[in-house]
Design an enzyme around this catalytic site. Structure first.
Site, PDB file in Angstrom:
ATOM      1  N   GLY A 343       0.821  -1.198   0.000  1.00 35.91           N
ATOM      2  CA  GLY A 343       0.000   0.000   0.000  1.00 35.91           C
ATOM      3  C   GLY A 343       0.857   1.251   0.000  1.00 35.91           C
ATOM      4  O   GLY A 343       2.087   1.187   0.010  1.00 35.91           O
ATOM      5  N   GLY A 345       1.338   4.617   2.096  1.00 34.27           N
ATOM      6  CA  GLY A 345       1.023   5.317   3.335  1.00 34.27           C
ATOM      7  C   GLY A 345       1.277   6.794   3.198  1.00 34.27           C
ATOM      8  O   GLY A 345       1.699   7.275   2.144  1.00 34.27           O
ATOM      9  N   GLY A 346       1.029   7.509   4.254  1.00 31.55           N
ATOM     10  CA  GLY A 346       1.234   8.947   4.245  1.00 31.55           C
ATOM     11  C   GLY A 346       2.687   9.327   4.074  1.00 31.55           C
ATOM     12  O   GLY A 346       2.997  10.446   3.676  1.00 31.55           O
ATOM     13  N   PHE A 347       3.582   8.412   4.362  1.00 33.26           N
ATOM     14  CA  PHE A 347       4.992   8.755   4.328  1.00 33.26           C
ATOM     15  C   PHE A 347       5.765   8.034   3.245  1.00 33.26           C
ATOM     16  O   PHE A 347       6.951   8.248   3.084  1.00 33.26           O
ATOM     17  CB  PHE A 347       5.648   8.427   5.659  1.00 33.26           C
ATOM     18  CG  PHE A 347       5.086   9.209   6.801  1.00 33.26           C
ATOM     19  CD1 PHE A 347       5.621  10.444   7.124  1.00 33.26           C
ATOM     20  CD2 PHE A 347       4.020   8.733   7.528  1.00 33.26           C
ATOM     21  CE1 PHE A 347       5.105  11.169   8.163  1.00 33.26           C
ATOM     22  CE2 PHE A 347       3.500   9.455   8.566  1.00 33.26           C
ATOM     23  CZ  PHE A 347       4.033  10.683   8.890  1.00 33.26           C
ATOM     24  N   LYS A 364       8.730  -0.129   4.984  1.00 33.07           N
ATOM     25  CA  LYS A 364       8.226   1.168   4.523  1.00 33.07           C
ATOM     26  C   LYS A 364       9.383   1.982   3.987  1.00 33.07           C
ATOM     27  O   LYS A 364      10.379   2.188   4.679  1.00 33.07           O
ATOM     28  CB  LYS A 364       7.551   1.892   5.694  1.00 33.07           C
ATOM     29  CG  LYS A 364       7.195   3.320   5.372  1.00 33.07           C
ATOM     30  CD  LYS A 364       6.135   3.861   6.288  1.00 33.07           C
ATOM     31  CE  LYS A 364       4.794   3.743   5.607  1.00 33.07           C
ATOM     32  NZ  LYS A 364       3.679   4.252   6.358  1.00 33.07           N
ATOM     33  N   ASP A 460      -2.462  11.281  12.477  1.00 29.62           N
ATOM     34  CA  ASP A 460      -3.055  10.810  11.226  1.00 29.62           C
ATOM     35  C   ASP A 460      -3.847   9.531  11.467  1.00 29.62           C
ATOM     36  O   ASP A 460      -3.674   8.526  10.782  1.00 29.62           O
ATOM     37  CB  ASP A 460      -1.960  10.591  10.181  1.00 29.62           C
ATOM     38  CG  ASP A 460      -2.518  10.610   8.751  1.00 29.62           C
ATOM     39  OD1 ASP A 460      -3.708  10.976   8.589  1.00 29.62           O
ATOM     40  OD2 ASP A 460      -1.783  10.260   7.822  1.00 29.62           O
TER      41      ASP A 460
END
Ligand SMILES: *[C@@H]1O[C@H](CO)[C@@H](O)[C@H](O)[C@H]1NC(C)=O
Ligand SMILES: *[C@@H]1O[C@H](CO)[C@@H](O)[C@H](O)[C@H]1NC(C)=O
Ligand SMILES: *[C@@H]1O[C@H](CO)[C@@H](O)[C@H](O)[C@H]1NC(C)=O
Ligand SMILES: *[C@@H]1O[C@H](CO)[C@@H](O)[C@H](O)[C@H]1NC(C)=O
Ligand SMILES: *[C@@H]1O[C@H](CO)[C@@H](O)[C@H](O)[C@H]1NC(C)=O
Ligand SMILES: *[C@@H]1O[C@H](CO)[C@@H](O)[C@H](O)[C@H]1NC(C)=O
Length: 655
Positions: A343, A345-347, A364, A460
């Protein structure tokens, strides 16, 4: 100054009267909770074993002899292989049981052979040694909860009562001379009656503040066990345990209420909060002899400590995150291939990775090129990697190469909650599962805000950041990442559209950041979970309204059950359940931020049968992401709720 001594003697004498040896109740409580050996061996084996043996027999003689001592330290610091050791029995144990437990610990710890550090923790006692002094350590990575597998008879009454009971124990124990309390509380409500038994204890060599810090962490951990009928939390310098069945004799119980408000004893400790005072107390036959040994430990506060070798509760766990090699992660993710992508993510993007040893993890790839000093950055990663809670995704380690930064997390088989709320798995979750997810999320947030030693604001919270393991247990992802960003860079503004519906107005508009920003988002998430709708989707049937707006309207017209997801089986839940959830969600999204409850208050609300009535100041323009969104919301104060309603909420949460 003279009075200070006298008071301490009086307190110590009082302690003697309540802890004179207890013989019966023979229970060494050798139930193993935790053990571990350091990964380093002593260098001179002969010296080492001489020191170790001398230290162990010193400890044993301190714990025996009818003196009522349940805590001891001993060391042999000469030679190349020094040994520092600490032993402690729960104060409710008789001397005989204490020694039985201690002997068991010694024989088990000897299995670590020549390891230069080791520990054994039983229900009844604790033994640890290291090659350097650790007597002032309070809380260390690896602190955990150990939960029983039985649910209490009246879960919601038990849960609510146990929360306050354990909180009281956490507050009172550091104020009690000897840092020990065993106490009970009656649980009423739910149509039955039962008792909860609890014990808290700190090492006597730490300061009162140290004991407070340790028990704060322990309290956070042990909450993760509720509503199970028993649980324990263990850490370097403290122990906390509760159960619905007795594990100490009635006459060991003390009343902790005098220690909850303040008083004479508290003053004694206050007078030297930077020092630890240890009263060693010995009683003789017929008359009481008091020997007071005072040790003063001066804490050079904020001075960096020498690197700690391992941690008490996970000898293989060194401080700081694991460092992974870039090459390994690259091949584990098949060169960060699309097929491995879990996916975005925000970062940055997240990839599934299968390491060489077969472990599956999530990687990540941060899309921030960090401008902070590297040391600063590493300390933040270390901070996050030391956060351990069953409702928070564990950061396993990191890797940096050039300006690239990778974070390695535990892998969550069921992915993120958004798929289950309004994605392809919609309708899979039962009401009970939804409740558990809401509860777990609240628990994780309460830990981040209130129980970890620094307050971490997530910023978040949304279903995409709430992950589910194969058991559908909640784990919040991406916490602490905001701390990695340069101070002036808010990820919320860079990805604003994605999180618009969850952002508290005072933060979105004025940049006012507090933990209540998470409370707000949590409230929105509750509504999404029970309704199966996105917060910023318009409902076609009802006047194109946003979810939060609609929730208020339904609530005010008494039709809150209409918000429930139609994919839910209506036999699965009661209309009151929906009402309560809507109420909690609305209370969480109130403005101003100060009127929102804290996450620990929300936990109490979730687990109680009480309902609450939210009041709604300026709700009309506080959340609607449409045209009204950018109106200043901090000045209006029109309230549609009655002041009585607020009072009952305040009273109930004890504030
Ligand atoms: C506590 O109770 C036990 C029996 O349960 C008894 O043997 C013991 O002497 C008592 N201790 C004190 C200090 O009264
Ligand atoms: C430590 O000693 C044990 C046995 O004495 C041995 O099995 C182990 O490999 C040693 N560990 C290290 C890191 O040398
Ligand atoms: C230490 O004690 C153990 C167990 O009692 C014994 O086997 C060992 O020989 C002792 N070692 C030394 C160096 O005294
Ligand atoms: C301790 O070591 C002995 C002999 O090495 C072994 O038989 C025993 O199972 C070990 N005990 C534990 C609890 O590991
Ligand atoms: C619960 O724990 C006990 C003791 O640890 C164990 O004997 C029992 O099998 C467990 N029960 C379940 C349902 O896991
Ligand atoms: C309440 O506790 C008492 C004493 O422990 C017991 O006799 C009684 O049966 C309990 N009542 C209920 C309703 O459980």
């Amino acid at each position: 100054m003279g009075w200070w001594w006298l008071r301490l003697v009086v307190v110590a004498a009082a302690a003697v009267l309540t802890t004179i040896p207890q013989q019966a109740n023979s229970q060494p409580q050798i139930n193993l909770l935790n053990r571990g050996c350091s990964q380093y061996n002593a260098s001179n084996i002969n010296d080492f074993f001489n020191n170790l043996n001398a230290t162990f027999s010193d400890l044993r003689s301190q714990l025996s002899g009818g003196g009522g001592r349940r805590f001891a330290t001993a060391q042999q610091s000469r030679s190349s292989d020094p040994v520092y050791a600490m032993a402690q029995c729960r104060n409710y144990m008789s001397e005989r049981d204490c020694l039985t437990c201690y002997d068991a610990a010694v024989s088990l710890i000897r299995n670590c052979s020549a390891a230069n550090g080791a520990r054994v923790i039983y229900d009844g006692c604790f033994l640890r040694y290291e090659s350097n002094t650790f007597y002032d350590q309070t809380t260390l990575p690896g602190n955990v909860q150990i939960c029983g597998n039985r649910t209490a008879a009246q879960p919601s009454a038990f849960n609510a009562e146990a929360q306050t009971f354990l909180r009281d124990l956490q507050l009172a124990t550091p104020r009690i001379n000897g840092y020990f309390a065993a106490t009970t509380r009656q649980i009423s409500g739910g149509g039955g009656n039962s008792t909860i038994y609890g014990v808290a204890q700190c090492a006597e060599t730490i300061s009162r503040t140290g004991c407070e810090d340790c028990l704060t962490v322990a309290f956070g951990n042990i909450q993760g066990c509720l509503p199970n009928a028993d649980g324990r939390a263990i850490d370097a310098a403290c122990f906390l345990r509760y159960s619905d069945v007795p594990f100490f004799a009635d006459n060991q119980t003390i009343d902790i209420t005098p220690f909850l408000g303040g008083g004479g004893i508290v003053k004694v400790w206050n007078s030297s909060s930077r020092n630890a005072i240890i009263g060693g107390v010995v009683g003789g036959a017929g008359l009481v002899l008091i020997l007071l040994a005072l040790y003063l430990w001066y804490h050079f506060s904020r001075k960096p400590k020498a690197a700690r070798r391992g941690s008490i509760l996970g000898a293989t766990e060194l401080q700081g995150p694991n460092i992974y090699s870039y090459k390994d992660l690259k091949s584990a993710t098949k060169n960060f291939s699309e097929e491995n992508k879990l996916g975005e993510g925000g970062f940055g993007d997240v990839y599934k990775a299968t390491l060489e040893n077969g472990d599956v993890v999530a990687v990540k790839k941060l899309d921030i090129s960090y401008s902070r000093a590297k040391a600063d950055f590493e300390s933040e990663v270390r901070l996050i990697s030391n956060v351990h809670h069953r409702n928070l995704v564990r950061l396993l380690g990191c890797c940096s190469k050039g300006s690239e930064l990778l974070l390695v997390y535990e892998y969550m088989a069921n992915g993120s909650l958004d798929r289950f709320v309004y994605g392809e798995k919609r309708g899979v979750l039962s009401w009970k599962q939804r409740f558990d997810i809401i509860y777990g999320t609240a628990r994780g947030l309460a830990y981040l805000h209130e129980q970890y030693h620094v307050c971490i604001i997530h910023r978040d919270i949304k279903p995409g950041n709430i992950l589910l393991n194969d058991d559908f247990q909640v784990k919040i992802a991406d916490f602490g990442l905001a701390r990695l960003l340069p101070e002036n860079q808010s990820h919320v503004s860079t990805k604003f559209a994605g999180t618009l519906g969850y952002t508290a107005p005072e933060y979105a508009i004025h940049g006012h950041l507090s933990e209540k920003v998470d409370t707000y988002s949590f409230g929105v998430v509750i509504l999404e979970i029970i309704s199966g709708r996105r917060s910023n989707d318009m409902n076609v049937e009802s006047d194109t309204e946003y979810l939060l707006e609609e929730a208020w309207k339904l609530y005010e017209s008494g039709m809150h059950q209409k918000i429930a997801d139609e994919t839910l089986d209506s036999n699965d839940y009661k209309p009151e359940d929906v009402k309560k959830m809507v109420e909690i969600a609305l209370v969480c999204t109130q403005s101003p931020a100060s009127s929102r409850p804290t996450m620990s208050e929300i936990l109490v609300l979730l687990s109680s049968d009480h309902t609450i009535v939210p009041k709604a100041p300026n709700r009309g323009n506080s959340f609607n992401p449409g045209s009204k969104f950018f109106v200043d919301t901090t000045t209006t104060s029109a309230s549609t709720g009655s002041s009585n309603a607020t009072a009952s909420f305040t009273q109930f949460t004890g504030r």
